[in-house]
Design a protein around this motif. Sequence first.
Motif, PDB file in Angstrom:
ATOM      1  N   VAL A   1       0.846  -1.203   0.000  1.00  0.00           N
ATOM      2  CA  VAL A   1       0.000   0.000   0.000  1.00  0.00           C
ATOM      3  C   VAL A   1       0.880   1.250   0.000  1.00  0.00           C
ATOM      4  O   VAL A   1       0.618   2.213  -0.738  1.00  0.00           O
ATOM      5  N   ALA A   2       1.940   1.251   0.807  1.00  0.00           N
ATOM      6  CA  ALA A   2       2.848   2.401   0.827  1.00  0.00           C
ATOM      7  C   ALA A   2       3.498   2.614  -0.532  1.00  0.00           C
ATOM      8  O   ALA A   2       3.645   3.755  -1.005  1.00  0.00           O
ATOM      9  N   GLN A   3       3.886   1.523  -1.184  1.00  0.00           N
ATOM     10  CA  GLN A   3       4.437   1.629  -2.536  1.00  0.00           C
ATOM     11  C   GLN A   3       3.446   2.280  -3.491  1.00  0.00           C
ATOM     12  O   GLN A   3       3.805   3.150  -4.285  1.00  0.00           O
ATOM     13  N   ARG A   4       2.189   1.830  -3.412  1.00  0.00           N
ATOM     14  CA  ARG A   4       1.169   2.377  -4.307  1.00  0.00           C
ATOM     15  C   ARG A   4       0.961   3.866  -4.053  1.00  0.00           C
ATOM     16  O   ARG A   4       0.812   4.653  -4.999  1.00  0.00           O
ATOM     17  N   LEU A   5       0.943   4.257  -2.793  1.00  0.00           N
ATOM     18  CA  LEU A   5       0.792   5.678  -2.477  1.00  0.00           C
ATOM     19  C   LEU A   5       1.957   6.481  -3.050  1.00  0.00           C
ATOM     20  O   LEU A   5       1.763   7.561  -3.610  1.00  0.00           O
ATOM     21  N   ARG A   6       3.176   5.959  -2.903  1.00  0.00           N
ATOM     22  CA  ARG A   6       4.344   6.633  -3.453  1.00  0.00           C
ATOM     23  C   ARG A   6       4.228   6.766  -4.971  1.00  0.00           C
ATOM     24  O   ARG A   6       4.514   7.829  -5.544  1.00  0.00           O
ATOM     25  N   ASP A   7       3.801   5.709  -5.635  1.00  0.00           N
ATOM     26  CA  ASP A   7       3.695   5.733  -7.090  1.00  0.00           C
ATOM     27  C   ASP A   7       2.662   6.750  -7.566  1.00  0.00           C
ATOM     28  O   ASP A   7       2.772   7.274  -8.683  1.00  0.00           O
ATOM     29  N   ARG A   8       1.670   7.031  -6.720  1.00  0.00           N
ATOM     30  CA  ARG A   8       0.625   7.990  -7.090  1.00  0.00           C
ATOM     31  C   ARG A   8       0.980   9.410  -6.663  1.00  0.00           C
ATOM     32  O   ARG A   8       0.196  10.331  -6.881  1.00  0.00           O
ATOM     33  N   GLY A   9       2.119   9.578  -6.015  1.00  0.00           N
ATOM     34  CA  GLY A   9       2.493  10.900  -5.537  1.00  0.00           C
ATOM     35  C   GLY A   9       1.682  11.348  -4.343  1.00  0.00           C
ATOM     36  O   GLY A   9       1.604  12.548  -4.056  1.00  0.00           O
ATOM     37  N   ALA A  10       1.089  10.392  -3.616  1.00  0.00           N
ATOM     38  CA  ALA A  10       0.267  10.713  -2.448  1.00  0.00           C
ATOM     39  C   ALA A  10       1.142  10.822  -1.206  1.00  0.00           C
ATOM     40  O   ALA A  10       2.321  10.462  -1.208  1.00  0.00           O
ATOM     41  N   ALA A  11       0.536  11.304  -0.127  1.00  0.00           N
ATOM     42  CA  ALA A  11       1.244  11.379   1.150  1.00  0.00           C
ATOM     43  C   ALA A  11       1.647   9.981   1.608  1.00  0.00           C
ATOM     44  O   ALA A  11       0.919   9.000   1.362  1.00  0.00           O
ATOM     45  N   LEU A  12       2.790   9.892   2.272  1.00  0.00           N
ATOM     46  CA  LEU A  12       3.309   8.609   2.738  1.00  0.00           C
ATOM     47  C   LEU A  12       3.264   8.535   4.254  1.00  0.00           C
ATOM     48  O   LEU A  12       3.266   9.563   4.943  1.00  0.00           O
ATOM     49  N   PRO A  13       3.251   7.310   4.807  1.00  0.00           N
ATOM     50  CA  PRO A  13       3.234   7.189   6.262  1.00  0.00           C
ATOM     51  C   PRO A  13       4.511   7.741   6.891  1.00  0.00           C
ATOM     52  O   PRO A  13       5.593   7.685   6.299  1.00  0.00           O
ATOM     53  N   THR A  14       4.362   8.273   8.093  1.00  0.00           N
ATOM     54  CA  THR A  14       5.496   8.738   8.873  1.00  0.00           C
ATOM     55  C   THR A  14       6.428   7.580   9.198  1.00  0.00           C
ATOM     56  O   THR A  14       7.648   7.743   9.271  1.00  0.00           O
ATOM     57  N   LEU A  15       5.835   6.391   9.414  1.00  0.00           N
ATOM     58  CA  LEU A  15       6.596   5.187   9.735  1.00  0.00           C
ATOM     59  C   LEU A  15       5.907   3.988   9.125  1.00  0.00           C
ATOM     60  O   LEU A  15       4.672   3.893   9.144  1.00  0.00           O
ATOM     61  N   LEU A  16       6.707   3.090   8.564  1.00  0.00           N
ATOM     62  CA  LEU A  16       6.218   1.782   8.138  1.00  0.00           C
ATOM     63  C   LEU A  16       6.794   0.764   9.121  1.00  0.00           C
ATOM     64  O   LEU A  16       7.998   0.506   9.127  1.00  0.00           O
ATOM     65  N   ALA A  17       5.947   0.228   9.983  1.00  0.00           N
ATOM     66  CA  ALA A  17       6.367  -0.771  10.969  1.00  0.00           C
ATOM     67  C   ALA A  17       5.879  -2.134  10.494  1.00  0.00           C
ATOM     68  O   ALA A  17       4.689  -2.309  10.217  1.00  0.00           O
ATOM     69  N   VAL A  18       6.797  -3.068  10.380  1.00  0.00           N
ATOM     70  CA  VAL A  18       6.477  -4.393   9.841  1.00  0.00           C
ATOM     71  C   VAL A  18       6.891  -5.442  10.862  1.00  0.00           C
ATOM     72  O   VAL A  18       7.969  -5.378  11.437  1.00  0.00           O
ATOM     73  N   GLY A  19       6.020  -6.408  11.078  1.00  0.00           N
ATOM     74  CA  GLY A  19       6.304  -7.442  12.052  1.00  0.00           C
ATOM     75  C   GLY A  19       6.167  -8.829  11.467  1.00  0.00           C
ATOM     76  O   GLY A  19       5.217  -9.116  10.730  1.00  0.00           O
ATOM     77  N   ALA A  20       7.131  -9.700  11.775  1.00  0.00           N
ATOM     78  CA  ALA A  20       7.029 -11.137  11.507  1.00  0.00           C
ATOM     79  C   ALA A  20       6.894 -11.482  10.036  1.00  0.00           C
ATOM     80  O   ALA A  20       6.194 -12.430   9.674  1.00  0.00           O
ATOM     81  N   TYR A  21       7.589 -10.710   9.184  1.00  0.00           N
ATOM     82  CA  TYR A  21       7.571 -11.062   7.758  1.00  0.00           C
ATOM     83  C   TYR A  21       8.903 -10.674   7.136  1.00  0.00           C
ATOM     84  O   TYR A  21       9.436  -9.598   7.430  1.00  0.00           O
ATOM     85  N   PRO A  22       9.444 -11.543   6.273  1.00  0.00           N
ATOM     86  CA  PRO A  22      10.718 -11.212   5.623  1.00  0.00           C
ATOM     87  C   PRO A  22      10.584 -10.002   4.708  1.00  0.00           C
ATOM     88  O   PRO A  22       9.480  -9.635   4.282  1.00  0.00           O
ATOM     89  N   ALA A  23      11.709  -9.396   4.397  1.00  0.00           N
ATOM     90  CA  ALA A  23      11.725  -8.289   3.438  1.00  0.00           C
ATOM     91  C   ALA A  23      11.113  -8.742   2.114  1.00  0.00           C
ATOM     92  O   ALA A  23      11.181  -9.923   1.757  1.00  0.00           O
ATOM     93  N   PRO A  24      10.495  -7.829   1.383  1.00  0.00           N
ATOM     94  CA  PRO A  24       9.738  -8.216   0.176  1.00  0.00           C
ATOM     95  C   PRO A  24      10.569  -8.822  -0.945  1.00  0.00           C
ATOM     96  O   PRO A  24      10.016  -9.457  -1.842  1.00  0.00           O
ATOM     97  N   ASP A  25      11.890  -8.628  -0.902  1.00  0.00           N
ATOM     98  CA  ASP A  25      12.722  -9.244  -1.922  1.00  0.00           C
ATOM     99  C   ASP A  25      13.233 -10.619  -1.487  1.00  0.00           C
ATOM    100  O   ASP A  25      14.007 -11.245  -2.212  1.00  0.00           O
ATOM    101  N   ARG A  26      12.784 -11.080  -0.318  1.00  0.00           N
ATOM    102  CA  ARG A  26      13.144 -12.403   0.175  1.00  0.00           C
ATOM    103  C   ARG A  26      11.983 -13.367  -0.064  1.00  0.00           C
ATOM    104  O   ARG A  26      10.853 -12.943  -0.292  1.00  0.00           O
TER     105      ARG A  26
END
Length: 261
Positions: free
Chosen positions: A99-124
């Motif tokens: 969702v944060a990626q999609r917001l960035r691609d649309r030029g929309a406001a982004l979250p102050t923090l992206l906190a992720v728990g219990a999941y590998p990085a998306p390129d893993r």
Amino acid sequence: MLTPYLLRAPAPTADGLRLFCFHHAGGSAAAFATWQRGLGPRAEVLPVQLPGREGRLSEPRATDMTRLVDELVRELGDLFRPPFAFYGHSMGALLAYAVAQRLRDRGAALPTLLAVGAYPAPDRPGLMTDVPRMAADDLAALLVRIGGMSEMLLDYPEWRDAAIDLVRDDLRVCHSYRHVPDAPLPTPITAFVGDRDPLMTPDDATPWAGHTTSGFELQPIPGGHFFLRDSAPVLLGALRRSLAAAGARRGVAHAAPGERD
């Protein structure tokens, strides 16, 4: 009008931070039921409820990441007004990132923090990729072992099968995700990982650092894959500090940095 993706409408005046929380596979917004009390008044906790569970039980479940992200941005996009942040647990971590990626691609406001728990990085490699080939009994045993299903459900085949079907569909969302190398997000990322998680290690979470240009922190939390339930006070204390640090970078006062666990 209240979107079905939220249990309640956000406060009309959002001077403080809105924290949108994305639940794990097989879970629901109820995973964050105590978070408002735990985080206090400086953050408005808004658990995101996906279709096909609890009050949305009659709705078709999502099985494709791209379509689900489209729907979430369409339904919640107007509510993503600064300051806001994301926390996602397991499947929810990957979903929050997408969702944060999609917001960035649309030029929309982004979250102050992206906190992720219990999941590998998306390129893993993702988690539980062998689930489509697992028999129901084997998957049920695995879910009980990692704390994702109550052992009591094994005595009620109908309920057990319903829970398994929900997990399978949610994992289809995760497994449909295809990572495309892209510019890192200009949003700080904090990755939380259980120090006894049987599904992943801190080494799987460390590469989240490559997906931000604004600072990365790896936070081990006592517990297994569902440390958000087993070590909630520790997690919420660490999350408060991460939110405060992220807010300070942008000059936003939304969490009390002096609060203790």
